[in-house]
Structures are given as C-alpha cells and as structure tokens.
Design a protein around this motif. Structure first.
Motif, PDB file in Angstrom:
ATOM      1  N   ALA A  44       5.942  26.825  98.529  1.00  0.00           N
ATOM      2  CA  ALA A  44       6.345  28.222  98.729  1.00  0.00           C
ATOM      3  C   ALA A  44       6.979  28.821  97.481  1.00  0.00           C
ATOM      4  CB  ALA A  44       7.325  28.306  99.895  1.00  0.00           C
ATOM      5  N   LEU A  45       7.383  27.987  96.536  1.00  0.00           N
ATOM      6  CA  LEU A  45       8.110  28.478  95.356  1.00  0.00           C
ATOM      7  C   LEU A  45       7.246  28.509  94.097  1.00  0.00           C
ATOM      8  CD1 LEU A  45      11.487  26.548  95.853  1.00  0.00           C
ATOM      9  CD2 LEU A  45      10.875  28.820  96.671  1.00  0.00           C
ATOM     10  N   LEU A  46       6.169  27.729  94.082  1.00  0.00           N
ATOM     11  CA  LEU A  46       5.308  27.639  92.901  1.00  0.00           C
ATOM     12  C   LEU A  46       4.026  28.446  93.107  1.00  0.00           C
ATOM     13  CD1 LEU A  46       5.697  23.819  92.195  1.00  0.00           C
ATOM     14  CD2 LEU A  46       6.430  25.642  90.637  1.00  0.00           C
ATOM     15  N   ARG A  47       3.627  29.126  92.072  1.00  0.00           N
ATOM     16  CA  ARG A  47       2.387  29.919  92.126  1.00  0.00           C
ATOM     17  C   ARG A  47       1.607  29.677  90.845  1.00  0.00           C
ATOM     18  NH1 ARG A  47       1.556  34.923  90.017  1.00  0.00           N
ATOM     19  NH2 ARG A  47       3.792  35.182  89.663  1.00  0.00           N
ATOM     20  N   VAL A  48       0.295  29.529  90.958  1.00  0.00           N
ATOM     21  CA  VAL A  48      -0.543  29.247  89.804  1.00  0.00           C
ATOM     22  C   VAL A  48      -1.581  30.352  89.645  1.00  0.00           C
ATOM     23  CG1 VAL A  48      -2.217  27.870  91.128  1.00  0.00           C
ATOM     24  CG2 VAL A  48      -1.963  27.490  88.662  1.00  0.00           C
ATOM     25  N   GLU A  49      -1.878  30.679  88.390  1.00  0.00           N
ATOM     26  CA  GLU A  49      -2.937  31.640  88.100  1.00  0.00           C
ATOM     27  C   GLU A  49      -3.785  31.108  86.954  1.00  0.00           C
ATOM     28  OE1 GLU A  49      -0.710  34.686  85.020  1.00  0.00           O
ATOM     29  OE2 GLU A  49      -0.647  35.135  87.162  1.00  0.00           O
ATOM     30  N   SER A  50      -5.014  31.534  86.911  1.00  0.00           N
ATOM     31  CA  SER A  50      -5.930  31.065  85.875  1.00  0.00           C
ATOM     32  C   SER A  50      -5.660  31.800  84.564  1.00  0.00           C
ATOM     33  CB  SER A  50      -7.382  31.286  86.290  1.00  0.00           C
ATOM     34  OG  SER A  50      -7.680  30.526  87.431  1.00  0.00           O
ATOM     35  N   ALA A  51      -5.912  31.110  83.486  1.00  0.00           N
ATOM     36  CA  ALA A  51      -5.768  31.700  82.149  1.00  0.00           C
ATOM     37  C   ALA A  51      -6.893  31.179  81.276  1.00  0.00           C
ATOM     38  CB  ALA A  51      -4.407  31.342  81.555  1.00  0.00           C
ATOM     39  N   TRP A  52      -7.140  31.860  80.172  1.00  0.00           N
ATOM     40  CA  TRP A  52      -8.193  31.449  79.241  1.00  0.00           C
ATOM     41  C   TRP A  52      -9.526  31.273  79.973  1.00  0.00           C
ATOM     42  CZ3 TRP A  52      -7.399  31.373  74.037  1.00  0.00           C
ATOM     43  CH2 TRP A  52      -6.061  31.390  73.595  1.00  0.00           C
ATOM     44  N   LEU A  53      -9.911  32.328  80.698  1.00  0.00           N
ATOM     45  CA  LEU A  53     -11.198  32.352  81.401  1.00  0.00           C
ATOM     46  C   LEU A  53     -11.335  31.196  82.379  1.00  0.00           C
ATOM     47  CD1 LEU A  53     -13.500  33.302  78.383  1.00  0.00           C
ATOM     48  CD2 LEU A  53     -12.514  34.826  80.128  1.00  0.00           C
ATOM     49  N   GLY A  54     -10.225  30.838  82.986  1.00  0.00           N
ATOM     50  CA  GLY A  54     -10.259  29.779  83.986  1.00  0.00           C
ATOM     51  C   GLY A  54     -10.179  28.386  83.424  1.00  0.00           C
ATOM     52  N   LEU A  55     -10.039  28.254  82.102  1.00  0.00           N
ATOM     53  CA  LEU A  55      -9.979  26.925  81.499  1.00  0.00           C
ATOM     54  C   LEU A  55      -8.588  26.298  81.591  1.00  0.00           C
ATOM     55  CD1 LEU A  55     -12.129  27.560  78.294  1.00  0.00           C
ATOM     56  CD2 LEU A  55     -12.837  26.517  80.460  1.00  0.00           C
ATOM     57  N   LYS A  56      -7.582  27.143  81.800  1.00  0.00           N
ATOM     58  CA  LYS A  56      -6.217  26.630  81.894  1.00  0.00           C
ATOM     59  C   LYS A  56      -5.528  27.247  83.104  1.00  0.00           C
ATOM     60  CE  LYS A  56      -3.657  25.879  78.401  1.00  0.00           C
ATOM     61  NZ  LYS A  56      -2.809  26.031  77.200  1.00  0.00           N
ATOM     62  N   LYS A  57      -4.433  26.592  83.523  1.00  0.00           N
ATOM     63  CA  LYS A  57      -3.625  27.102  84.614  1.00  0.00           C
ATOM     64  C   LYS A  57      -2.255  27.511  84.077  1.00  0.00           C
ATOM     65  CE  LYS A  57      -5.689  24.215  88.257  1.00  0.00           C
ATOM     66  NZ  LYS A  57      -5.394  23.163  89.268  1.00  0.00           N
TER      67      LYS A  57
END
Length: 566
Positions: free
Chosen positions: A276-289
C-alpha cells in the motif's frame, strides 16, 4: 548492607558531629557482620569527627571486599566456606606486580583480556588479594567479565555470591544445568534455555511457554531471546501469541523473530503494508522501473499487536509519518527489499537518498540488519540461521555517506559480522590514506564481540593486514618521534589508538614497535605540553609491549594435590 549504614552516616557528616550527637549510638546499633568493629569505634576516646571518618573508612573497605552490613535476620545461619581450588594462585611477587598493572586505567582493555586469558590458559588463578579490585574492574568494564571469571577460582566464585553487585560477572555459566534453570539468575536461565534449544528445540519451547505466565515483563523478554536459537516455523504459534504480550519489549522481540520466518503470517502482513505504500512506474521506455514511497497517512490500531511502537518520542528527529515508516522498516526482513524492488542493497540506499524519507528508511534498514545479523548471522557463514543477512547489506551500509553520523558501536558491529576477507579488503583500501581511522576501527571491531558478550565471534586480524597496519603505524610514529616540528594533531590521534592497537596485533609485529626511537628533545620554540604528549605516547607504547611479552612468558602451572589458598 554497607550502603544503608553509610547513608545513615552521611547526614551526620553533612551537618557536623557537633550538631548531630547520635553518632556513637548509631555505631553501637550496627548489625552484623561489622557490629564488633563499629561497637569498638563507639567507645574510643577520640573526637566524634575522627570516629566518623574511621567508621566511613571501615565501611568503604568492607564494600570493596564484598562484605555488607545487613540485619541479622537477613544473614544465613551458616556460610559454607569456599571449595578448595584445583589451580594454584599466581602469587609470586613479580607475577602479582604484573597483575596489579592490569588495574591501571592506562592499560588497554584488549591487552587486559589477552593477559587474563593467558593466565587461565597456563593453569593459574588470581591471588586472593587481587580478587576485590579485579572484580570491581570487571563490573566497570563488561568486556572483561568472561576473562576475569575464568581466573577468579573458587574463592572468587564464593566472594561473588556474597556480594550481589558482582554476580553479573559470572551470570552465564559455560555449561548450564537444571539447577541453573531452577535457581540461577536471568542470564543463567537464558544460557540453559539456549543450550536446550540447540539440542531439543521443541522441549525448550514447551519449557519456555510453561514458564512465561509466571514472569515479569523484563524476565519474559530476557528468556524469549532463546527462541532465536534453532528458530523454525514450529515456533510461529508461540511468537504470534507473544505479539499480544503486555510487555512492549516482548512484542518487539517476537515481531523481530517472526520476520526471520519468510513464510510467517507476520511477514505476509508486512508485505501487505508495503504494497500500500510502494508504487512503481516504468521509465526509459519500459526498460527500467522507478519506485515511489509514501508513508502511512494515519495510525493503524493493529500496529501495537504487530510489534510496532506508533507513539513517536517527543524529541525524535523524525516527523510522525517518518516515525511510522521507520517502525515498519525496522521490522521488515532486509531480504524483502532486494526481492520486491529488484535492487541491490547499495542501489536501495541510493534510491532512499533520493526520496523525502531517507532518514526513516536508512535508520529502519540499519536496525533491521543489526537485529538479523545479531540473531541469525550472515548468509554463507557456518553459524548462519534462517533469516541470515547477505554480506552485501553490511557492505552497503558501511559505505553509505551517512554512516559517519551513525553510532560507532553499530558500525563496529556491522564490521565484526563481515566475513574476514571482506573486512580486510575494506581496511586495506584506506590504510595508507587514513591509518589512524583504520587503526581505531580495527580496535573497535576486535573488541565488539567481547562487548556484546559473544567472545566466540572474536576473530584474529588477517596477518598480512596486521603487518601492513603495524608498518604504517611505525612509519608514522618514527617521523613523529624524530622530527623537529612536532605535530599536535598527529600525536593526539595516536595517543590512545596506538597503545590499544598493540593489544590486538600479532606478537611478530612488536619488535618494530619496541625499536621505535625515543622522542628527540623539544626545540626551544615548541610548547612543553606538546612534547610531553609525545613522550607519553612513546612510554605507553613501550609499556604495552613489555606487558604483553611478560604475560606471554608466564610459565605453565604445576598442579599438585596441595591447595594454594593465597
């Protein structure tokens, strides 16, 4: 006890014997075992002020040798004498002089430990005359207690039983028995339970479970530590029950142990909290989180039953939400972070430093790693248990830029748990650029297992590192002792560290230290006090070397049928 008698004399001393005429009546009423001496003082023809000082002197000496003034009702009917000692006392005049030197505050603790260990290894015990001051020293310096306990002999053990404040020196028996469990101190009972856990974990768990309802909170917390030995999923029901214990320390300890069980319900609950506290999003065209973290917005009533302390201390540097985040982090297994976020410990620290909650995360991770490494060890080591920490966590925390502000003892504990090769590599990298810092860390790290009461974890220095460190120290000190331009900062840095280091170096390194040149006479423009510091440093080094050599030269005791009671 002597303390209560002294407390009754103190008001008389403060107001003066002229204004407090009850001194002699007080002395005549003194209880055993010093009643004879006190009654004799009560009738001497000297002035009351002199009698008061003599009475205080008697009480001070009685306190030093472990004799108290108690009410007659509290004394045992008969005090059995000490058993005969199988080991002879190291009572030759020259040897007693060596032992007395260990009482000097200028002698490093590491050297004291080695010296007393050598006395025990050669088959000797302390002479009776040195027992009170050596027991007092061990009470003041906890890391000396196992070494003093090994050489106190039967008379020392008898004396400890007569003086409650000394009993902590021998509270942990080497081979605990059922009698220790039934009648021993808290530490002796814990030692018995830990020993039983190694042999029969289930029986020890049942014994503990049956005993806990009758104990105070502090005693419960002390004994629950035994579950860290041989921890398994079979212990989970008891630990879950302890999460609702009335004692906060018991709840926190149970939560810490449950974290070591990756499949436990507590670990699953913590994972749900972090989801509930951590959120992830894609970066570098989905190559990194890219991970984002947001602390709890409100207190959860369930936290108290999960081992968390939601109430932030008034003067803590963390804010309320940061405190809650820290509480969750300190109870979460370090392995969760590397597995869930897919980052190495060093990468996690870099990530935390880029958030608004760096202090809460770093503090929580540090405490989680220290708790896990203290009870479960390091992955890959022979004594590793479930929940052991990867060595890369220790390395990442030690390399963190914020580590300079962390408690020295915590850093020493992290280093002491590193595999020898990793620890040696860390020091070797910095040896020539910061020799005094490395020497200080070596001393702290070598001493930490003894301070923690875990002498079995003490490991010798890598021989090559010891030789290199000794060579750098000798080079630095040679320049300091022979130069016409004396360096105050260099002298101050080495003043305590160099003598302390000598207690941990191999004997092969002592020749070069012994050959250090005497300090040259101070130039006229040099401050006398500065040159005195240089001379003091040289003298302390030579004394430390001589003392180590003398104890290594001790003969082996010849054990005979006769008993040396001196």
């Amino acid at each position: 006890m002597t303390g209560s008698m002294m407390d009754r004399l103190l008001p008389i001393a403060l107001v003066g014997t002229e204004r407090s005429p009850g001194l002699r009546a007080l002395l005549r009423e003194a209880p055993a075992p010093l009643n004879g001496l006190m009654q004799a003082l009560a009738v001497v023809p000297d002035e009351d002020a002199t009698v008061l000082l003599r009475a205080a002197g008697v009480l001070a000496v009685a306190e030093r040798v472990g004799c108290g003034v108690a009410s007659v009702a509290s004394l045992p009917e008969a005090c059995a004498p000490a058993r005969a000692d199988a080991r002879p006392a190291l009572s030759a005049e020259s040897h007693v002089g060596l032992l007395q030197r260990l009482l000097d505050d200028s002698v490093p603790d590491g050297l004291r430990v080695e010296a007393l260990s050598l006395v025990a290894q050669r088959g000797w015990r302390l002479p009776a005359t040195l027992l009170p001051p050596m027991l007092a020293l061990a009470l003041r310096v906890p890391m000396l207690r196992p070494a003093v306990g090994a050489v106190m002999g039967e008379r020392g053990r008898w004396l400890v039983q007569q003086q409650p404040r000394w009993r902590s020196i021998v509270e942990r028996p080497a081979e605990p028995t059922e009698d220790d469990w039934a009648h021993g101190s808290g530490a002796a009972r814990l030692a018995f339970l830990q020993n039983e856990r190694r042999c029969d974990p289930a029986a020890a768990r049942e014994r503990l479970s049956a005993e806990l309802p009758s104990l105070a909170a502090r005693e419960r917390a002390e004994l629950v530590e035994a579950l860290a030995v041989g921890l398994s999923s079979a212990d989970e029901p008891l630990l879950v029950k302890l999460l609702r214990d009335r004692g906060g320390e018991v709840r926190a300890l149970a939560a810490t142990l449950l974290v070591r069980l990756p499949d436990s319900e507590q670990s699953a609950w913590l994972a749900g909290q972090w989801a509930a506290l951590l959120r992830v999003e894609s970066a570098w065209l989905g190559l990194k989180k890219r991970w984002h973290i947001e602390p709890p917005a409100a207190e959860d009533p369930a936290w108290k039953t999960r081992g968390l302390d939601p109430q932030r201390p008034r003067h803590d540097t963390l804010g309320e939400r940061g405190w809650w985040l820290y509480q969750l982090a300190r109870l979460t297994a370090p392995a969760f972070w590397t597995a869930h976020l897919g980052l190495a410990p060093a990468e996690l620290i870099d990530w935390a430093r880029g958030t608004d909650w760096k202090d809460a995360l770093l503090r929580g991770w540090r405490e989680a790693v220290l708790a896990a490494v203290g009870s479960a060890g390091v992955v890959g080591e022979p004594d590793a248990q479930p929940g052991a920490v990867e060595a890369r966590w220790l390395l990442a925390l030690l390399a963190c830029r914020d580590a300079k502000d962390w408690p020295v003892q915590e850093l020493a504990t992290l280093r002491s748990h590193l595999p020898l090769s990793a620890r040696t590599a860390l020091w070797r990298e910095r040896l020539h650029g910061a020799p005094v810092e490395v020497a200080t860390e070596v001393v702290q790290t070598c001493a930490q297992p003894l301070i923690d009461g875990r002498p079995e974890r003490a490991a010798p220095l890598d021989p090559a590192l010891a030789a290199a460190l000794s060579a750098v120290m000798v080079r630095d000190l040679s320049a300091l002792f022979s130069t016409q331009t004396l360096d105050e900062r260099r002298a101050a840095a080495w003043l305590d560290t160099a003598p302390a280091l000598i207690g941990w170096l191999p004997l092969s390194c002592l020749d070069a230290i012994e050959a250090l040149p005497a300090p040259t006479p101070a130039p006229a423009e040099t401050h006398t006090w500065l040159h005195a510091r240089i001379v003091t440093l040289h003298d302390r080094l030579q004394q430390a070397v001589a003392l180590r050599r003398a104890f290594h030269a001790l003969p082996v005791a010849a054990v005979s049928s006769s008993t040396d009671s001196r």
